[in-house]
Design a protein around this motif. Structure first.
Motif, short mmCIF file in Angstrom:
data_model
loop_
_atom_site.label_atom_id
_atom_site.label_comp_id
_atom_site.label_asym_id
_atom_site.label_seq_id
_atom_site.Cartn_x
_atom_site.Cartn_y
_atom_site.Cartn_z
N LEU A 191 36.90 39.93 37.41
CA LEU A 191 36.73 40.12 38.85
C LEU A 191 37.66 39.20 39.64
N ASP A 192 37.73 37.92 39.21
CA ASP A 192 38.58 36.96 39.92
C ASP A 192 40.05 37.33 39.78
N HIS A 205 39.41 47.00 37.04
CA HIS A 205 39.26 47.30 38.46
C HIS A 205 38.20 48.40 38.67
N ILE A 245 41.51 40.52 39.10
CA ILE A 245 42.07 41.81 39.50
C ILE A 245 42.70 41.80 40.89
N GLY A 246 42.14 40.99 41.79
CA GLY A 246 42.79 40.90 43.11
C GLY A 246 43.82 39.78 43.18
N ASN A 247 43.92 38.99 42.14
CA ASN A 247 44.79 37.81 42.14
C ASN A 247 45.57 37.67 40.84
N VAL A 276 41.92 44.47 45.81
CA VAL A 276 42.96 45.00 44.91
C VAL A 276 43.93 45.88 45.69
N LEU A 294 38.54 31.42 46.39
CA LEU A 294 38.47 31.03 44.97
C LEU A 294 39.12 29.66 44.78
N ARG A 344 40.36 36.14 49.78
CA ARG A 344 39.67 35.98 48.50
C ARG A 344 40.33 34.85 47.69
N MET A 348 47.32 34.37 40.25
CA MET A 348 46.50 33.17 39.99
C MET A 348 45.91 33.23 38.58
#
Lengths: 201, 201
Positions: A162-163, A104, A165-167, B114, B127, B123, A170
């Motif tokens: 990157l994909d 992050h 860290i927020g998800n 995040v 994706l 986001r 998933m």
């Protein structure tokens, strides 16, 4: 309680405080004031080491990059290129709490590097060091187009981080490990890739 | 000169102003005050549309995501999967000034996601939409492991964009195009990738 605050500290502690603030509430909140508060020192103590915020961020990124690179370059067991690449590059993926925080903050620094030349310089050196290390492994087994394969493998790892860290839902850790293994397998497959696929007219 | 400022505006203009501020000086500087200044409206006019900064950021990310996705899903000429994937995914790479600004701001939003669930939701949808589109192309030519290949291809593009935005000299446009072509070629190569490469003991 200002009386508890130390009037002096060392820059490594400040870099750790900055990392913690950035990991928990975003790099945009890592101000001199917040870093001082987290490190339990005065604002003056931070300013004693860093005369500008950019200088503080630069030191913090250099500290983070050194820590991550030192883990990446630790000699892994064996010489199987799959294993060597997996062990090294899995250090960059958010596979546990520590690496999630690092991924992050590192990505946040990468964005900030767009508007800061001193951050961009460290980022560039870090990318170049990792790409060169991957490239050495690929050249060692005489793969064609080692430079391109190395850049793609690193980009894939950076993109997965990157994909993810927020998800986290998933991209759970076992999925990220499987994805990294798959890209390593694609990378190590001995096929020619240099010819242009798409004509640009 | 407050007398020049409009007391009302529409949210799309504010989203554009936010994008411009973020592209030029970083998402961390896209405050309500800065967006109002850039849009040449009063702070109250911004607050009329968005009661919090997070609400404003969410609207701006949704606007950006819709614009990028609409370009991505424009039906390209021909049905060659190489060309279809290249034309779609090259929209996400910093190949010209517009896409460089978009890649920078989109990546900054990904980091911010995040610490913001409303940004994370957009986001995630973005994706998922792109991965599904890539996957459909791969399933159409009966490639095994289409889901994994699609996730890796998207990660590679996101990673190339992230690696490039702070380092345009290291990743010039023709290199990014070549890298994307190479990853597409690796992706479309009909090889099995599902077996685990690294034992975790």
């Amino acid at each position: 309680m200002p009386e508890r605050r130390k009037s002096a500290t060392n820059p490594d502690l400040l870099a750790t405080a900055l990392f913690d603030v950035a990991a928990e509430s975003g790099l945009e909140n890592a101000s001199v004031r917040e870093v001082a508060k987290r490190a339990d020192v005065s604002i003056g103590a931070v300013q004693h080491h860093f005369s500008t915020k950019d200088e503080m961020l630069t030191f913090a990124l250099r500290t983070l990059a050194e820590r991550m690179l030192s883990r990446l370059t630790q000699s892994p067991a064996g010489t199987d290129p799959h294993v060597v690449l997996f062990q090294a590059l899995s250090q960059l993926l958010p596979l546990d709490e520590q690496r999630t925080r690092e991924a992050h903050v590192l990505a946040a620094f990468a964005i900030r590097a767009v508007t800061s030349e001193s951050l961009a310089e460290i980022r560039r050196t870090m990318l170049f060091t990792i790409r060169t290390g991957i490239c050495a492994v690929l050249i060692g087994i005489r793969l064609p187009e080692a430079e391109t394969r190395a850049a793609l493998l690193l980009a894939t790892v950076d993109g997965l981080a990157l994909d993810a860290i927020g998800n986290p839902g998933m991209y759970p850790p076992h999925y990220l490990e499987y994805a990294l293994e798959s890209q390593i397998k694609l990378t190590l497959h001995d096929m020619e890739i240099p010819d242009a696929l798409v004509s640009r007219g």
